[in-house]
Design an enzyme around this catalytic site. Structure first.
Site, PDB file in Angstrom:
ATOM      1  N   CYS B   2       0.844  -1.174   0.000  1.00 54.21           N
ATOM      2  CA  CYS B   2       0.000   0.000   0.000  1.00 54.21           C
ATOM      3  C   CYS B   2       0.881   1.226   0.000  1.00 54.21           C
ATOM      4  O   CYS B   2       2.093   1.138  -0.085  1.00 54.21           O
ATOM      5  CB  CYS B   2      -0.865   0.023   1.269  1.00 54.21           C
ATOM      6  SG  CYS B   2      -1.829  -1.480   1.536  1.00 54.21           S
ATOM      7  N   ARG B  50      -4.809   1.681  -0.662  1.00 57.40           N
ATOM      8  CA  ARG B  50      -4.786   0.254  -0.348  1.00 57.40           C
ATOM      9  C   ARG B  50      -4.700  -0.647  -1.565  1.00 57.40           C
ATOM     10  O   ARG B  50      -5.431  -0.466  -2.539  1.00 57.40           O
ATOM     11  CB  ARG B  50      -6.047  -0.104   0.448  1.00 57.40           C
ATOM     12  CG  ARG B  50      -6.036  -1.556   0.890  1.00 57.40           C
ATOM     13  CD  ARG B  50      -7.177  -1.903   1.820  1.00 57.40           C
ATOM     14  NE  ARG B  50      -7.033  -3.286   2.266  1.00 57.40           N
ATOM     15  CZ  ARG B  50      -8.022  -4.156   2.379  1.00 57.40           C
ATOM     16  NH1 ARG B  50      -9.262  -3.781   2.125  1.00 57.40           N
ATOM     17  NH2 ARG B  50      -7.787  -5.390   2.777  1.00 57.40           N
ATOM     18  N   ILE B  53      -5.074  -7.356  -0.090  1.00 53.18           N
ATOM     19  CA  ILE B  53      -4.483  -8.689  -0.201  1.00 53.18           C
ATOM     20  C   ILE B  53      -4.980  -9.633   0.897  1.00 53.18           C
ATOM     21  O   ILE B  53      -5.248 -10.796   0.646  1.00 53.18           O
ATOM     22  CB  ILE B  53      -2.945  -8.581  -0.204  1.00 53.18           C
ATOM     23  CG1 ILE B  53      -2.495  -8.010  -1.565  1.00 53.18           C
ATOM     24  CG2 ILE B  53      -2.280  -9.941   0.027  1.00 53.18           C
ATOM     25  CD1 ILE B  53      -1.074  -7.591  -1.648  1.00 53.18           C
ATOM     26  N   ILE B  54      -5.119  -9.110   2.121  1.00 52.52           N
ATOM     27  CA  ILE B  54      -5.645  -9.922   3.226  1.00 52.52           C
ATOM     28  C   ILE B  54      -6.907  -9.246   3.769  1.00 52.52           C
ATOM     29  O   ILE B  54      -6.929  -8.020   3.946  1.00 52.52           O
ATOM     30  CB  ILE B  54      -4.586 -10.083   4.340  1.00 52.52           C
ATOM     31  CG1 ILE B  54      -3.426 -10.943   3.816  1.00 52.52           C
ATOM     32  CG2 ILE B  54      -5.198 -10.717   5.590  1.00 52.52           C
ATOM     33  CD1 ILE B  54      -2.274 -11.096   4.779  1.00 52.52           C
ATOM     34  N   ASN B  75       1.911  -0.123   5.516  1.00 53.89           N
ATOM     35  CA  ASN B  75       2.233  -0.626   4.181  1.00 53.89           C
ATOM     36  C   ASN B  75       3.063  -1.876   4.382  1.00 53.89           C
ATOM     37  O   ASN B  75       4.114  -1.811   5.013  1.00 53.89           O
ATOM     38  CB  ASN B  75       3.023   0.444   3.408  1.00 53.89           C
ATOM     39  CG  ASN B  75       3.719  -0.079   2.162  1.00 53.89           C
ATOM     40  OD1 ASN B  75       4.738   0.437   1.757  1.00 53.89           O
ATOM     41  ND2 ASN B  75       3.182  -1.111   1.543  1.00 53.89           N
ATOM     42  N   GLU B  77       3.292  -6.395   4.922  1.00 52.70           N
ATOM     43  CA  GLU B  77       2.655  -7.631   5.375  1.00 52.70           C
ATOM     44  C   GLU B  77       3.327  -8.088   6.667  1.00 52.70           C
ATOM     45  O   GLU B  77       4.552  -8.046   6.782  1.00 52.70           O
ATOM     46  CB  GLU B  77       2.835  -8.759   4.338  1.00 52.70           C
ATOM     47  CG  GLU B  77       2.227  -8.503   2.974  1.00 52.70           C
ATOM     48  CD  GLU B  77       0.708  -8.409   2.966  1.00 52.70           C
ATOM     49  OE1 GLU B  77       0.060  -8.905   3.923  1.00 52.70           O
ATOM     50  OE2 GLU B  77       0.169  -7.829   2.012  1.00 52.70           O
ATOM     51  N   ILE B 291      11.280 -12.448 -17.552  1.00 51.31           N
ATOM     52  CA  ILE B 291      11.570 -11.473 -18.598  1.00 51.31           C
ATOM     53  C   ILE B 291      12.668 -12.038 -19.493  1.00 51.31           C
ATOM     54  O   ILE B 291      13.573 -12.728 -19.018  1.00 51.31           O
ATOM     55  CB  ILE B 291      11.972 -10.127 -17.972  1.00 51.31           C
ATOM     56  CG1 ILE B 291      11.961  -9.026 -19.003  1.00 51.31           C
ATOM     57  CG2 ILE B 291      13.326 -10.198 -17.295  1.00 51.31           C
ATOM     58  CD1 ILE B 291      11.514  -7.723 -18.441  1.00 51.31           C
ATOM     59  N   GLY B 366      13.521 -13.864  -5.484  1.00 55.34           N
ATOM     60  CA  GLY B 366      14.736 -14.420  -4.886  1.00 55.34           C
ATOM     61  C   GLY B 366      15.705 -13.357  -4.394  1.00 55.34           C
ATOM     62  O   GLY B 366      16.828 -13.670  -3.992  1.00 55.34           O
TER      63      GLY B 366
END
Lengths: 83, 665
Positions: B2, B50, B53-54, B75, B77, B291, B366
């Site tokens: 967010c 926002r 996502i949850i 902002n 998780e 990509i 990663g």
């Protein structure tokens, strides 16, 4: 323009990004003064081949032939390039 | 993820208005396109955009505690929110949502400022305590999510991106030349400095407490390494098993989401391991994105295909050409808010666009594995250079560098001279904390040859000294390898890879990235390991490979690491396509901006037009100069069109039909 001046102008414009002739002495070492790295040295060889119509052999790619304006001019002289 | 923003009155008394907050919020719409909300208190105001996502229905922010005395905008998780929620319920707290955000307010009630130590996640948090009338600003440990602030006319402004603060203060910025000089050295600006004067950033792992008109900061977490002799005990097999278990858990909790989660696949080791781990978890159908650079030696699609085949994932790929890079370059800088020395962020922004177009909002990446487990060539170079430094006149010791750079023909005097001059830098002082990084920084600093004389004269601080002042006392006792990891994590990783090439390129298309290798438990585990388990002789990421060897194709395990790169100068050769290149590098404009020497830039431009830019040095200079000039245009010359008036128009347009205008010309 003399061979020496054409080499000097090329190095000044493309590696020192200036037209100020006083920024590069005829015997200044490109490697020691960090003017050229290994990629730069290859580019210079391309330039010499294109500009003066010569071929640089593997065994000729040594600092004695390529590491200053005067050395390149002398090397070109040996290859038959004159002003 | 967010966007968050807000204002707190420090000494000012004027009321904070919805309008002020709205102006800041609209600049963050790309970070949170699903909802925009504001909250005004008597001396504070919060804004939030926002990305749901949850708890999609119930997660509107700000979120508060039971009696509405603690408020938060957030902002990021909190991946361990399920466990934290159970803990807090058992202690009598009552929840009104099913969000991860709500655990923050209850944790604060329970543990005060130490609440942050309980969080496993990536976050930028603003919390207001109405009883004690104090604000907390907190940034996650490794610095995944951004958080900026500025004190202006008695008010503290904070936001996820600087453009939001600039909309709030209604002032066009000035470029901080010391910040520019740091970028032209380290690729990143050292916190708290940012590209813009008067705007600062929280450092990774930092908390700011604002109380009684005073702002105080402290570091609640930092990378710390075990002293030689005290490394983690156990056989290689045991430690590899522990690592595998930990990384699996770090990945599993990063799959928690009410929307589907995908994964980036580069073709390298780190993302292949993650894909392999996800593939082995229950009945999850793997969805991957990559990509490709057709016809370029930077392309890694051969390796991507090997992983896709082994894991049978549903895969989407997007092609990136030099023209695409030229087309997206300016917009990319609007998001990075910092000069870049390579175009590498641009394709990452194109990749997140692919994810968005496929209906996904969240991807695992990663990123971080190279810093945590020692994957970069810079760590190998340091190891060889230190070996060489013990006997500096040796002709044989530097030959080891040939194993790193097979294309260097070391039989020639010329190559030997090159090695001496490049990797020999700093050989006289191998104990220097940043010994590992000197060759890279000296090379990068060659960009400074293009500075204008005014810029040269204005620089009063040595970037190395500025960096040295930020290093912890303990660093002198760490192994050289670990020192290099610390420096890398604090400069290139958090200041560039996670921001310009990470968060900003994800958020450009409203995509949330998740980073299992940067779970703080994984970092802390790795930091206790003997460095020889990270790099065995010259085998990088040794223990990580050993722990995951059955989950990754052999060819991926054995390939020589290829750093992620994108076409640089080649992207800008076709001036007709990228007309802004002429405009930004015009001698008059360069002189007017004042950062660079117009004549030198013209000769560089001439070299570009002839297609003669080949060396890393020239490429870095070109991209660095072009990006700095573009940022000047976007944020200073065009402040009003891009921020000042734009925020107003967008706020008034209820349908949000105002398009972002960040173009040049």
């Amino acid at each position: 323009m003399s061979v020496e001046n054409r080499i000097r102008e090329y190095i000044l414009e493309n590696y020192l990004f200036t037209n100020d002739q006083s920024m590069l002495g005829s015997d200044d070492s490109f490697l020691q003064k960090n003017i050229l790295d290994s990629t730069g040295m290859l580019e210079v060889i391309y330039f010499l081949e294109d500009e003066f119509g010569i071929k640089v052999q593997d065994e000729e790619m040594v600092p004695e032939n390529l590491d200053s304006v005067n050395r390149i001019a002398a090397f070109l002289g040996k290859k038959g390039v004159t002003a | 993820m967010c966007g968050i923003a807000g204002i707190v009155n420090l000494t000012a008394n004027a009321p904070i208005t919805e309008h002020d907050l709205g102006r800041m919020a609209v600049m963050l719409d790309h970070r949170g396109p699903d909802d925009r909300s504001t909250l005004c208190g008597d001396m504070f105001g919060f804004a939030h955009t926002r990305l749901s996502i949850i708890d999609l229905a119930g997660g509107r922010q700000p979120i508060h505690n039971e009696d509405s005395t603690v408020w938060v905008v957030f902002n990021g998780e909190i991946f361990n929110y399920i466990e934290l929620r159970e803990l807090l319920l058992s202690k009598g707290h009552r929840f009104y949502t099913h969000t991860d955000t709500e655990v923050i307010v209850h944790l604060y009630e329970e543990y005060g400022d130490d609440f942050v130590r309980h969080l496993n996640g990536q976050f930028a948090i603003a919390l207001w305590d109405t009883v004690r009338r104090r604000l907390l600003l907190v940034r996650d440990r490794p610095g995944i999510l951004p958080l900026f602030y500025s004190v202006n006319e008695g008010r503290l402004f904070f936001a996820s991106e600087m453009k939001s603060i600039l909309a709030g203060t209604r002032q066009s910025p000035r470029i901080d030349t010391l910040a520019l000089d740091q970028i032209m050295t380290f690729w990143s600006v050292l916190p708290p400095r940012t590209l813009f004067q008067g705007i600062e950033t929280l450092a990774p792992g930092e908390m700011m407490v604002v109380e009684n008109g005073v702002c105080r900061k402290h570091r609640y977490w930092d990378w710390s390494f075990t002293q030689p002799g005290d490394y983690a005990v156990g056989s290689e097999a045991e430690l590899a098993g522990q690592l595998r278990e930990l990384l699996l858990d770090a990945t599993i909790i990063r799959l928690r989401s009410d929307v589907p989660v995908g994964a980036y696949l580069s073709g390298g080791l780190d993302s292949s391991i993650l894909a392999g781990l996800i593939d082995g978890i229950g009945d999850i159908k793997l969805r991957t994105f990559s990509i490709t650079f057709p016809g370029s030696d930077l392309d890694e699609s051969v390796y991507q295909e090997q992983v896709i085949e082994q894991l049978s994932s549903e895969h989407s790929r997007v092609v990136c050409t030099p023209e695409n890079i030229a087309d997206e370059f300016i917009k990319t800088l609007w998001h990075t808010e910092a000069p870049i020395l390579r175009t590498a962020p641009v394709p990452m922004g194109i990749l997140s666009g692919l994810v968005r177009s496929q209906g996904y909002k969240v991807v695992l990446t990663g990123e971080g594995a190279d810093e945590v487990f020692g994957g970069y060539d810079i760590f190998k170079e340091a190891k060889i250079r230190q070996f060489w430094a013990r006997k500096p006149d040796s002709r044989l010791r530097p030959m080891l560098l040939k194993r790193l750079y097979p294309y260097l023909d070391l039989s020639k005097d010329q190559a030997q001279g090159y090695l001496q001059s490049f990797f020999g830098i700093g050989l006289d002082n191998p104990q220097l904390a940043y010994f590992s990084h000197l060759p890279r920084w000296v090379t990068t600093a060659k960009c400074k040859a293009f500075y204008s004389s005014d810029l040269h004269d204005s620089l009063r601080e040595d970037p190395y000294a500025a960096l040295a002042a930020t290093l912890p006392d303990a660093i002198g006792g760490w192994a050289t390898f670990n020192r290099a990891q610390y420096i890398e994590s604090k400069t290139l990783m958090s200041g560039y890879l996670l921001s310009s090439q990470g968060d900003r390129m994800l958020m450009k298309n409203s995509i949330e990235g998740r980073f299992p290798y940067l779970d703080h438990r994984v970092i802390e585990f790795a930091n206790r390991l003997d460095p020889r388990l990270k790099m065995k002789v010259l085998q990088e990421k040794y223990l990580l490979k050993r722990s995951m060897q059955d989950r990754v194709p052999r060819a991926i395990l054995e390939r020589h690491k290829q750093p992620y790169r994108a076409p640089d100068a080649d992207s800008f050769r076709n001036a007709a396509r990228a007309g802004y290149v002429d405009e930004l590098l015009d001698p008059g404009y360069v002189r007017g901006c004042g950062y660079f020497d117009p004549q030198k830039v013209s000769l560089l431009k001439k070299k570009l037009d002839k297609g003669l830019i080949g060396s890393a040095k020239d490429n870095m200079a070109l991209i660095g100069i072009l990006s700095t000039q573009a940022l000047h245009k976007l944020f200073i010359d065009d402040y009003s069109a891009n921020i000042g008036q734009y925020a107003e128009r967008r706020l008034q347009d209820q349908d949000n039909n105002v398009q972002e205008v960040c173009h040049v010309g």
